[in-house]
Design a protein around this motif. Structure first.
Motif, mmCIF file in Angstrom:
data_model
loop_
_atom_site.group_PDB
_atom_site.id
_atom_site.type_symbol
_atom_site.label_atom_id
_atom_site.label_comp_id
_atom_site.label_asym_id
_atom_site.label_seq_id
_atom_site.Cartn_x
_atom_site.Cartn_y
_atom_site.Cartn_z
ATOM 1 N N SER A 1 52.674 45.852 37.058
ATOM 2 C CA SER A 1 52.121 44.507 37.208
ATOM 3 C C SER A 1 51.494 44.358 38.584
ATOM 4 O O SER A 1 51.726 45.130 39.500
ATOM 5 N N ASP A 2 50.678 43.343 38.747
ATOM 6 C CA ASP A 2 49.985 43.108 39.997
ATOM 7 C C ASP A 2 50.974 42.782 41.113
ATOM 8 O O ASP A 2 52.003 42.158 40.895
ATOM 9 N N ASP B 1 44.567 46.023 42.159
ATOM 10 C CA ASP B 1 43.881 45.562 40.953
ATOM 11 C C ASP B 1 44.277 44.126 40.631
ATOM 12 O O ASP B 1 45.453 43.795 40.523
ATOM 13 N N ASP B 2 43.285 43.258 40.482
ATOM 14 C CA ASP B 2 43.558 41.860 40.154
ATOM 15 C C ASP B 2 43.121 41.506 38.733
ATOM 16 O O ASP B 2 43.047 40.331 38.385
ATOM 17 N N SER B 3 42.822 42.517 37.913
ATOM 18 C CA SER B 3 42.241 42.249 36.593
ATOM 19 C C SER B 3 43.212 41.538 35.656
ATOM 20 O O SER B 3 42.777 40.847 34.736
ATOM 21 N N LYS C 1 35.659 44.910 34.598
ATOM 22 C CA LYS C 1 34.242 45.275 34.706
ATOM 23 C C LYS C 1 33.578 44.558 35.867
ATOM 24 O O LYS C 1 32.741 45.126 36.570
ATOM 25 N N SER C 2 33.949 43.288 36.065
ATOM 26 C CA SER C 2 33.372 42.517 37.160
ATOM 27 C C SER C 2 33.769 43.095 38.508
ATOM 28 O O SER C 2 32.967 43.151 39.436
ATOM 29 N N ALA C 3 35.031 43.551 38.614
ATOM 30 C CA ALA C 3 35.505 44.133 39.869
ATOM 31 C C ALA C 3 34.767 45.419 40.199
ATOM 32 O O ALA C 3 34.510 45.733 41.363
#
Length: 330
Positions: free
Chosen positions: A36-37, A119-121, A136-138
């Motif tokens: 997890s983040d 990673d913040d996805s 994808k935006s990252a």
């Protein structure tokens, strides 16, 4: 005896199976937890004038140079950035991407923000489709490839992910204000009977305001104190005021060249001068004081080199003064 032995073996095998299942479940739980983040709370302490550099606390001691982090408020992502420096419990973050303009506008000094490291996805995402879209935006955000990229002001806006959100794009120095402190030497000619000259350090303070792209208006105050001038036991205070109009030209290697024109004036205060019992001495001392009083037009050039984001070393080379010092932008 054999029956007891068989019973013991049965329970030992069952116990081993139960323990194995427990270990597997613990391992799965641990795997889910570590995947997890990583996010925690820190406080914004300083925001640069361009809002591209944030200084935040590092109370959790989890941020180091090279870490990609995201800033969020109330579980809503605001911006994405890169940690460029950590020092004495504080961290500098270079903003690379804006996720939400509404959240971005809420970022203020002394505001507590959520920090997502790495990673913040998956942060705040409820569906796999949303997570994939964020990933994808990252990937499309600007990358830090070399030192020069740290000085660029490009960030990507949520309104146009293929475009660039730029503030004052035509400016070589983005903020409106540049404040500096400098040091130079003031030379005063002694009275004729003593001969020679005397030199004192002149400390200066400058404030330049960018009223139009790459055009500055600048005010400067300098102060020097001469001991033993124009006579023994006397002190003379010299105040130097200057106004300038400057144009900023970008040079190589993070340098800026600023030709200027302006007007300056020296005012002199020497309470004990020209008050002796000798008329000739009084005339000489008054002449020495008057020689320090001057005013008129000036021209020259200011040279500045960026040391780190927001900080410069600067020098003025002109008909009014030659000095050296430091400046900051905000």
């Amino acid at each position: 005896m054999k029956f007891i032995t068989l019973v013991f073996i049965y329970f030992w095998v069952c116990s081993g199976t139960l323990n194995a299942q427990s270990l597997i479940e613990d391992a799965n739980l641990s795997s889910e937890t570590t995947s997890s983040d990583t996010f925690f709370s820190e406080t914004i302490k300083i925001i640069s004038g361009s809002k591209k550099i944030f200084i935040i606390t590092n109370n959790n001691q989890q941020l180091g140079p090279g870490d990609f982090v995201s800033l969020a408020l109330d579980n809503n992502l605001a911006a994405r950035g890169l940690v460029v420096k950590s020092h004495q419990g504080m961290t500098g973050v270079k903003i690379l991407k804006i996720y939400s303009l509404s959240q971005w506008s809420r970022l203020r000094k002394d505001v507590s923000v959520q920090i997502i490291k790495g990673d913040d996805s998956r942060f705040g995402k409820s569906t796999a489709a949303e997570a994939e879209e964020a990933a994808k935006s990252a990937e499309s955000m600007p990358k830090i490839k070399n030192e020069e990229d740290l000085f660029k002001a490009d960030v990507v806006s949520e309104e146009d992910s293929s475009g660039v959100f730029e503030e004052n794009a035509n400016r070589h120095i983005k903020p409106d204000n540049v404040v500096g402190v400098t040091g130079s030497f003031l030379t005063a000619t002694q009275v004729a009977s003593r001969g020679g000259s005397q030199r004192a350090t002149e400390f200066g303070f400058s404030w330049a305001f960018q009223f139009s792209d790459n055009y500055f208006i600048e005010g400067i105050y300098g102060r020097a104190l001469l001991d033993g001038f124009p006579g023994d036991g006397m002190q003379t205070l010299v105040n130097h005021l200057t106004g300038r109009l400057k144009v900023n030209i970008k040079g190589p290697l993070y340098t800026f060249i600023m030709p200027y024109v302006g007007f300056h004036s020296y005012t002199v205060s020497s309470p004990d001068a020209a008050k002796t019992n000798n008329a000739s001495t009084n005339a000489e001392q008054q002449e020495a004081i008057d020689n320090l009083k001057k005013q008129g037009p000036v021209f020259g050039v200011t040279l500045m080199r960026r040391l780190v984001p927001g900080w410069f070393v600067k020098t003025d080379l002109g008909t009014d003064i030659i000095n050296l010092g430091f400046a900051i932008e905000f």
